[in-house]
Write an enzyme that holds these catalytic residues in place. Sequence first.
Site, mmCIF file in Angstrom:
data_model
loop_
_atom_site.group_PDB
_atom_site.id
_atom_site.type_symbol
_atom_site.label_atom_id
_atom_site.label_comp_id
_atom_site.label_asym_id
_atom_site.label_seq_id
_atom_site.Cartn_x
_atom_site.Cartn_y
_atom_site.Cartn_z
ATOM 1 N N ILE A 327 45.002 42.441 37.667
ATOM 2 C CA ILE A 327 46.000 42.941 38.628
ATOM 3 C C ILE A 327 46.108 41.938 39.793
ATOM 4 O O ILE A 327 45.095 41.439 40.286
ATOM 5 C CB ILE A 327 45.600 44.338 39.156
ATOM 6 C CG1 ILE A 327 45.378 45.304 37.975
ATOM 7 C CG2 ILE A 327 46.659 44.889 40.096
ATOM 8 C CD1 ILE A 327 44.819 46.662 38.353
ATOM 9 N N GLU A 370 39.147 44.799 38.133
ATOM 10 C CA GLU A 370 40.587 45.020 37.893
ATOM 11 C C GLU A 370 41.083 44.116 36.769
ATOM 12 O O GLU A 370 42.243 43.767 36.684
ATOM 13 C CB GLU A 370 41.364 44.863 39.202
ATOM 14 C CG GLU A 370 41.722 43.490 39.673
ATOM 15 C CD GLU A 370 40.591 42.497 39.940
ATOM 16 O OE1 GLU A 370 39.418 42.751 39.573
ATOM 17 O OE2 GLU A 370 40.895 41.435 40.468
HETATM 18 N N1 LIG Z 1 39.563 50.429 43.831
HETATM 19 C C1 LIG Z 1 38.842 49.620 43.042
HETATM 20 N N2 LIG Z 1 38.737 48.330 43.345
HETATM 21 C C2 LIG Z 1 38.054 47.505 42.553
HETATM 22 C C3 LIG Z 1 37.415 47.993 41.401
HETATM 23 N N3 LIG Z 1 36.802 46.944 40.788
HETATM 24 C C4 LIG Z 1 37.050 45.845 41.538
HETATM 25 N N4 LIG Z 1 37.801 46.177 42.604
HETATM 26 C C5 LIG Z 1 38.285 45.320 43.691
HETATM 27 O O1 LIG Z 1 39.256 44.421 43.168
HETATM 28 C C6 LIG Z 1 39.303 43.324 44.055
HETATM 29 C C7 LIG Z 1 39.535 42.064 43.279
HETATM 30 O O2 LIG Z 1 39.779 41.039 44.203
HETATM 31 P P1 LIG Z 1 39.937 39.538 43.807
HETATM 32 O O3 LIG Z 1 38.987 39.205 42.703
HETATM 33 O O4 LIG Z 1 39.838 38.721 45.060
HETATM 34 O O5 LIG Z 1 41.368 39.425 43.174
HETATM 35 P P2 LIG Z 1 42.792 39.799 43.732
HETATM 36 O O6 LIG Z 1 42.741 40.292 45.143
HETATM 37 O O7 LIG Z 1 43.401 40.752 42.736
HETATM 38 O O8 LIG Z 1 43.520 38.435 43.676
HETATM 39 P P3 LIG Z 1 44.161 37.738 42.441
HETATM 40 O O9 LIG Z 1 43.406 38.194 41.229
HETATM 41 O O10 LIG Z 1 44.021 36.279 42.673
HETATM 42 O O11 LIG Z 1 45.577 38.167 42.369
HETATM 43 C C8 LIG Z 1 38.022 43.325 44.887
HETATM 44 O O12 LIG Z 1 38.325 43.660 46.231
HETATM 45 C C9 LIG Z 1 37.196 44.434 44.241
HETATM 46 O O13 LIG Z 1 36.455 45.153 45.206
HETATM 47 C C10 LIG Z 1 37.508 49.372 41.112
HETATM 48 O O14 LIG Z 1 36.974 49.903 40.137
HETATM 49 N N5 LIG Z 1 38.236 50.155 41.953
#
Ligand SMILES: Nc1nc2c(ncn2[C@@H]2O[C@H](COP(=O)(O)OP(=O)(O)OP(=O)(O)O)[C@@H](O)[C@H]2O)c(=O)[nH]1
Length: 486
Positions: A327, A370
């Site tokens: 995502i 995600e």
């Molecule tokens: N709400 C929620 N957040 C999650 C979960 N797993 C991971 N995350 C969050 O997803 C975010 C992923 O951030 P990044 O890896 O920086 O990626 P991004 O912000 O989507 O940026 P890009 O992938 O480059 O588009 C992090 O802030 C994690 O805390 C989950 O199960 N629930």
Amino acid sequence: MPVRQLDIQPGKKQFVSIIIVSLILLVGSGWAIVNGAEEGSVSPTFLGSYGTAVFIFEVITALLLLAQFLRTGRFTYAFLSLAYLWVALISPVQIMLLHETITLTPSFQAGGTEAAWLWTFWHIGFPIIIAIALGLNGANPIVTDRPKFWAWYLFTAEIIVVAIILTLSLFGWVTLPEMVSQDNQFGNILKNIIGPLVAFTCGTALFMVVFKGRFRTDIYAWLAVAMLAALCEGLVSIYSGSRFSVGWYAARIFSLISSGAVFLALLLDTMALYLKVIEQNKELRKIASIDKLSQLSNRREFDERLNEEIRRAIRERKPLSLIMLDIDFFKSFNDSYGHQAGDRCIVQVADSIRHVVSRPADVAARYGGEEFAVLLPDTSEQAAFELAEEIRQHISDTPFKLENGEQVAVTASFGVSCLHPTTPSDGGELVKSADAALYLAKRSGRNCVQRPTHSWHCERQLQEAKVDGHPEVLRKHSPVSTDPQC
Ligand SMILES: Nc1nc2c(ncn2[C@@H]2O[C@H](COP(=O)(O)OP(=O)(O)OP(=O)(O)O)[C@@H](O)[C@H]2O)c(=O)[nH]1
């Protein structure tokens, strides 16, 4: 540690069956008491079949009850098992003594009286041990955490006691009072003392089973029937005429019911437990393989299926494709709308994947955070690319609804990869290349689908050529190759 939660309660059907069998026993005993003295036909073969059935029922019941003891550590089951073992050890000898010639072999000084005494030990010992078993089954049943040790100890002790009884009875080392006359007529001791004593001990055991067991489990419910049958056998024996009289045959049939009732309950229990274990296994497998939030496969299941599909693709020489998607800007989504909204967004994206990926062989999984992965067996790169494009479209066409009704656009980036696996380690290769393509999609502005770079394809072809031993391809891709494509 013993398991204590597997007791099966009797259902409605079982209660109806128990009531019917009990009524048959009561009516049958009434009839046998009235007509018991009538002579029946002499059938030594009946004794053989009866003896075999009793022995088999008792041995299996004793073993199944022993298993219950080892499972629960409850001494009630140990003593119930001892009660059935008691009958299993004494009954064959007693029945052999009855058989036609009366004496077992000339070297044994045993006959009708010894048979009657063994019958007494059998029929008084059995209810006494049952009553002890139920006495141990209070509100806080006595349990042990060393059931194997106790099983050895108790069973050895019982075998020694039975060996002593059999030795004394068979070798004529003690002279037992006469109970049966030469013409097989039952004597006064049997009629006036032993018969009532058997009926009394069986009645006491029945009382204990009903009031202590309270029909709480299948075993207790059918044990009540077994004890009622034993009581009927005792009562009918008092009023029956001689061996092979109508009452004598009726008593043997009650004895069979007494032996078979718990055997049947344990068989039903074993069947029910078997089905329960299969059900629970399925449930456990599901819990262990599904991601709780998205309800897609979890990472563990994905890794297992990837290995399986790689092996299958090698065997069948078929292509295997993988879509990885992530995502976009999910961190800022979480920061702006909260973690709970983030969770719901993950569920929504999972729904979009489910909506598009419908082939049963495909594996859609939450790869972590995600990030998602979709494994596509027997799918070309072009087909996987088109499917990824469809998912991408569905995600971007489905805005996320916040609780205040506001709509937020959600997009994801995709990496697609495909290969014809040649070694099991190609699973890692497939993930690596799809991940590289996903990284490319992120760098290319997100909300798009990318394939692995051209150089990855060339390197891959080179590897395959090495494995398959195609020198012409090796030459084409050698470091000095002039092929402009690579
Ligand atoms: N709400 C929620 N957040 C999650 C979960 N797993 C991971 N995350 C969050 O997803 C975010 C992923 O951030 P990044 O890896 O920086 O990626 P991004 O912000 O989507 O940026 P890009 O992938 O480059 O588009 C992090 O802030 C994690 O805390 C989950 O199960 N629930």
